[in-house]
Design a protein around this motif. Structure first.
Motif, PDB file in Angstrom:
ATOM      1  N   ILE A  11       0.870  -1.174   0.000  1.00 36.73           N
ATOM      2  CA  ILE A  11       0.000   0.000   0.000  1.00 36.73           C
ATOM      3  C   ILE A  11       0.906   1.222   0.000  1.00 36.73           C
ATOM      4  O   ILE A  11       1.820   1.322   0.819  1.00 36.73           O
ATOM      5  CB  ILE A  11      -0.930   0.026   1.224  1.00 36.73           C
ATOM      6  CG1 ILE A  11      -1.863  -1.192   1.223  1.00 36.73           C
ATOM      7  CG2 ILE A  11      -1.745   1.308   1.248  1.00 36.73           C
ATOM      8  CD1 ILE A  11      -2.711  -1.294   2.475  1.00 36.73           C
ATOM      9  N   GLU A  12       0.660   2.145  -0.933  1.00 32.28           N
ATOM     10  CA  GLU A  12       1.502   3.342  -1.008  1.00 32.28           C
ATOM     11  C   GLU A  12       0.675   4.561  -1.359  1.00 32.28           C
ATOM     12  O   GLU A  12      -0.256   4.497  -2.169  1.00 32.28           O
ATOM     13  CB  GLU A  12       2.615   3.167  -2.041  1.00 32.28           C
ATOM     14  CG  GLU A  12       3.534   4.384  -2.124  1.00 32.28           C
ATOM     15  CD  GLU A  12       4.778   4.159  -2.952  1.00 32.28           C
ATOM     16  OE1 GLU A  12       5.731   4.968  -2.812  1.00 32.28           O
ATOM     17  OE2 GLU A  12       4.820   3.191  -3.734  1.00 32.28           O
ATOM     18  N   PHE A  13       1.044   5.676  -0.713  1.00 28.79           N
ATOM     19  CA  PHE A  13       0.434   6.986  -0.962  1.00 28.79           C
ATOM     20  C   PHE A  13       1.545   7.960  -1.339  1.00 28.79           C
ATOM     21  O   PHE A  13       2.625   7.942  -0.751  1.00 28.79           O
ATOM     22  CB  PHE A  13      -0.289   7.474   0.299  1.00 28.79           C
ATOM     23  CG  PHE A  13      -0.675   8.934   0.248  1.00 28.79           C
ATOM     24  CD1 PHE A  13      -1.886   9.329  -0.312  1.00 28.79           C
ATOM     25  CD2 PHE A  13       0.164   9.915   0.761  1.00 28.79           C
ATOM     26  CE1 PHE A  13      -2.244  10.672  -0.361  1.00 28.79           C
ATOM     27  CE2 PHE A  13      -0.185  11.255   0.727  1.00 28.79           C
ATOM     28  CZ  PHE A  13      -1.393  11.627   0.155  1.00 28.79           C
ATOM     29  N   LEU A  14       1.283   8.833  -2.331  1.00 29.97           N
ATOM     30  CA  LEU A  14       2.258   9.846  -2.726  1.00 29.97           C
ATOM     31  C   LEU A  14       1.517  11.077  -3.219  1.00 29.97           C
ATOM     32  O   LEU A  14       0.505  10.968  -3.924  1.00 29.97           O
ATOM     33  CB  LEU A  14       3.162   9.310  -3.836  1.00 29.97           C
ATOM     34  CG  LEU A  14       4.459  10.091  -4.115  1.00 29.97           C
ATOM     35  CD1 LEU A  14       5.414   9.971  -2.926  1.00 29.97           C
ATOM     36  CD2 LEU A  14       5.150   9.574  -5.377  1.00 29.97           C
ATOM     37  N   GLN A  15       2.014  12.251  -2.824  1.00 30.56           N
ATOM     38  CA  GLN A  15       1.392  13.511  -3.252  1.00 30.56           C
ATOM     39  C   GLN A  15       2.471  14.544  -3.534  1.00 30.56           C
ATOM     40  O   GLN A  15       3.498  14.598  -2.850  1.00 30.56           O
ATOM     41  CB  GLN A  15       0.448  14.038  -2.174  1.00 30.56           C
ATOM     42  CG  GLN A  15      -0.228  15.359  -2.541  1.00 30.56           C
ATOM     43  CD  GLN A  15      -1.308  15.768  -1.553  1.00 30.56           C
ATOM     44  OE1 GLN A  15      -2.155  14.956  -1.180  1.00 30.56           O
ATOM     45  NE2 GLN A  15      -1.274  17.013  -1.101  1.00 30.56           N
ATOM     46  N   THR A  16       2.247  15.361  -4.546  1.00 35.21           N
ATOM     47  CA  THR A  16       3.139  16.470  -4.849  1.00 35.21           C
ATOM     48  C   THR A  16       2.337  17.750  -4.962  1.00 35.21           C
ATOM     49  O   THR A  16       1.222  17.762  -5.488  1.00 35.21           O
ATOM     50  CB  THR A  16       3.932  16.212  -6.149  1.00 35.21           C
ATOM     51  OG1 THR A  16       4.850  17.293  -6.357  1.00 35.21           O
ATOM     52  CG2 THR A  16       3.031  16.088  -7.363  1.00 35.21           C
ATOM     53  N   ASP A  17       2.882  18.845  -4.429  1.00 34.72           N
ATOM     54  CA  ASP A  17       2.241  20.163  -4.434  1.00 34.72           C
ATOM     55  C   ASP A  17       3.167  21.159  -5.112  1.00 34.72           C
ATOM     56  O   ASP A  17       4.369  21.216  -4.798  1.00 34.72           O
ATOM     57  CB  ASP A  17       1.947  20.630  -3.012  1.00 34.72           C
ATOM     58  CG  ASP A  17       1.020  19.683  -2.266  1.00 34.72           C
ATOM     59  OD1 ASP A  17       0.001  19.278  -2.855  1.00 34.72           O
ATOM     60  OD2 ASP A  17       1.323  19.342  -1.104  1.00 34.72           O
ATOM     61  N   PHE A  18       2.599  21.990  -6.015  1.00 29.92           N
ATOM     62  CA  PHE A  18       3.423  22.941  -6.748  1.00 29.92           C
ATOM     63  C   PHE A  18       2.529  23.980  -7.421  1.00 29.92           C
ATOM     64  O   PHE A  18       1.308  23.798  -7.533  1.00 29.92           O
ATOM     65  CB  PHE A  18       4.258  22.223  -7.810  1.00 29.92           C
ATOM     66  CG  PHE A  18       3.434  21.460  -8.819  1.00 29.92           C
ATOM     67  CD1 PHE A  18       3.139  21.996 -10.070  1.00 29.92           C
ATOM     68  CD2 PHE A  18       2.928  20.204  -8.520  1.00 29.92           C
ATOM     69  CE1 PHE A  18       2.381  21.300 -10.992  1.00 29.92           C
ATOM     70  CE2 PHE A  18       2.164  19.492  -9.444  1.00 29.92           C
ATOM     71  CZ  PHE A  18       1.886  20.041 -10.678  1.00 29.92           C
ATOM     72  N   GLU A  19       3.154  25.062  -7.873  1.00 28.12           N
ATOM     73  CA  GLU A  19       2.460  26.064  -8.679  1.00 28.12           C
ATOM     74  C   GLU A  19       2.705  25.758 -10.148  1.00 28.12           C
ATOM     75  O   GLU A  19       3.839  25.606 -10.579  1.00 28.12           O
ATOM     76  CB  GLU A  19       2.951  27.472  -8.353  1.00 28.12           C
ATOM     77  CG  GLU A  19       2.230  28.558  -9.146  1.00 28.12           C
ATOM     78  CD  GLU A  19       2.704  29.959  -8.801  1.00 28.12           C
ATOM     79  OE1 GLU A  19       2.584  30.858  -9.663  1.00 28.12           O
ATOM     80  OE2 GLU A  19       3.227  30.164  -7.678  1.00 28.12           O
ATOM     81  N   VAL A  20       1.614  25.660 -10.913  1.00 25.93           N
ATOM     82  CA  VAL A  20       1.711  25.316 -12.322  1.00 25.93           C
ATOM     83  C   VAL A  20       2.212  26.518 -13.112  1.00 25.93           C
ATOM     84  O   VAL A  20       1.618  27.607 -13.065  1.00 25.93           O
ATOM     85  CB  VAL A  20       0.354  24.863 -12.886  1.00 25.93           C
ATOM     86  CG1 VAL A  20       0.492  24.496 -14.367  1.00 25.93           C
ATOM     87  CG2 VAL A  20      -0.189  23.690 -12.094  1.00 25.93           C
ATOM     88  N   GLN A  21       3.318  26.320 -13.822  1.00 23.49           N
ATOM     89  CA  GLN A  21       3.887  27.404 -14.612  1.00 23.49           C
ATOM     90  C   GLN A  21       2.925  27.817 -15.726  1.00 23.49           C
ATOM     91  O   GLN A  21       2.387  26.986 -16.452  1.00 23.49           O
ATOM     92  CB  GLN A  21       5.210  26.950 -15.219  1.00 23.49           C
ATOM     93  CG  GLN A  21       5.906  28.018 -16.051  1.00 23.49           C
ATOM     94  CD  GLN A  21       7.276  27.564 -16.507  1.00 23.49           C
ATOM     95  OE1 GLN A  21       8.211  27.504 -15.722  1.00 23.49           O
ATOM     96  NE2 GLN A  21       7.389  27.223 -17.784  1.00 23.49           N
ATOM     97  N   GLY A  22       2.699  29.133 -15.834  1.00 23.69           N
ATOM     98  CA  GLY A  22       1.861  29.671 -16.894  1.00 23.69           C
ATOM     99  C   GLY A  22       0.388  29.736 -16.566  1.00 23.69           C
ATOM    100  O   GLY A  22      -0.376  30.401 -17.283  1.00 23.69           O
TER     101      GLY A  22
END
Length: 337
Positions: free
Chosen positions: A243-254
């Motif tokens: 079982i695995e969880f992964l998340q990424t947070d960022f500001e989308v360029q443009g």
């Protein structure tokens, strides 16, 4: 060691299997020649067929293709040094791994060069030993399969750790913005009765590189991007699962959007014999702002036909938010030495 040129070995070994000339004794002889501590040569050939049940591009459409096609050369050298060079030949020769390491002790070593960044349990295994033909979608959507940099890693009394600093732009050479990707993993292994094991892991990273592609999502991060996740793996003689969880947070360029990509999967498997496995996976992937959310169910059968040849069959059913569902079938015939 026999001085037979390496390229002749690479060419002749698969043909010897096809024409039935490679007995178990011959395989053992090849291992004696090409599988020493100082020089360990590996060869992986995958032939893949994919079929979308609708006339669309789901699961790669309808085609035959090459999977991983790799030559892997690695070894442990005197004075605690190690090396690895792995090349892929699918379209043109490209470097997958190029690393030199030094072992300070049994509990601590440092590796430099190009290699996997230790940010997902499903990215860790070689394509020769993945549960399914394709990795969970969170891997490709958020991560580069390789990074260029340095990692310190080790383990002691069940605990393990990985600390890395990389350029943060995948397999590209050079660092055009002086920003880095900083990664960390902490893990712990519990040994149960009958040699059963449970592995726990926490992953985290910050990528300070600007205008970098976010996996294969088609999006670019304008600045700092965070990645965090956790996994649990269970393994026994009969059953296994992850079982695995992964998340990424960022500001989308443009677009000036604060985006989060979230992935989750659960895999369960049964070793029904020494040669055969049955598996099932639930795979979720979602985008908070862009949309395009979906759940995927994958059923798999893995069969080890001989010591060097195996095949996999996967059936896929994907449920798309606000759209038609999709289905497909994949097959992989593999030679691995």
């Amino acid at each position: 060691m026999n001085k037979l040129p390496l390229f002749i070995f690479v060419l002749l070994l698969p043909f010897s299997m096809v024409y039935g000339q490679t007995t178990s004794d011959t395989v053992d002889d090849l291992k004696d020649r090409f599988k020493s501590e100082e020089l360990n040569v590996g060869l992986l050939l995958q032939s893949v067929g994919v079929l979308s049940l609708d006339d669309d591009n789901f699961n790669g459409g309808r085609q035959f293709e090459l999977g991983a096609t790799r030559l892997d050369i690695k070894g442990q050298l005197p004075n605690n040094f190690s090396y690895r060079l792995q090349l892929d030949f699918r379209r043109s020769m490209s470097v997958m791994d190029a690393q030199v390491g030094y072992r300070f002790s049994d509990q601590f070593r440092v590796v430099t060069g190009m290699f996997k960044p230790y940010l997902s349990a499903d990215l860790d295994p070689s394509p020769a030993s993945t549960d399914f033909i394709n990795r969970a979608r969170l891997v490709g959507s958020m991560l580069n399969s390789r990074e260029l940099g340095v990692t310190a890693l080790g383990e002691t009394e069940g605990f393990n750790y990985r600390f890395g600093i990389y350029n943060g732009n995948g397999r590209q050479l050079g660092n055009d913005d002086n920003g880095f990707l900083y990664t960390a993993r902490f893990g712990y292994e519990v040994n149960l009765e009958n040699e059963d094991t449970v592995n726990f892991g926490l992953n985290g990273a910050v990528n300070t590189s600007e205008s970098e592609r976010v996996g294969n999502s088609g999006l670019f991060s304008s600045g700092d991007r965070t990645i965090f996740g956790a996994f649990v793996k269970y393994d026994s003689d009969r059953f296994f699962g992850t079982i695995e969880f992964l998340q990424t947070d960022f500001e989308v360029q443009g677009l000036n959007l604060d985006e989060s990509i979230t992935g989750f999967y659960a895999t369960v498997g049964n070793n029904i014999s020494d040669q055969s496995q049955l598996l099932a996976r639930f795979d979720h992937l979602s985008y908070d702002e862009i949309g395009n959310n979906s759940n995927r169910i994958v059923l798999g059968w893995n069969y080890q036909a001989t010591e060097l040849v195996s095949f996999q069959v996967n059936g896929l059913l994907q449920f798309n938010e606000g759209d038609d569902n999709q289905a497909g079938i994949s097959g992989n015939l593999q030679f691995y030495f």
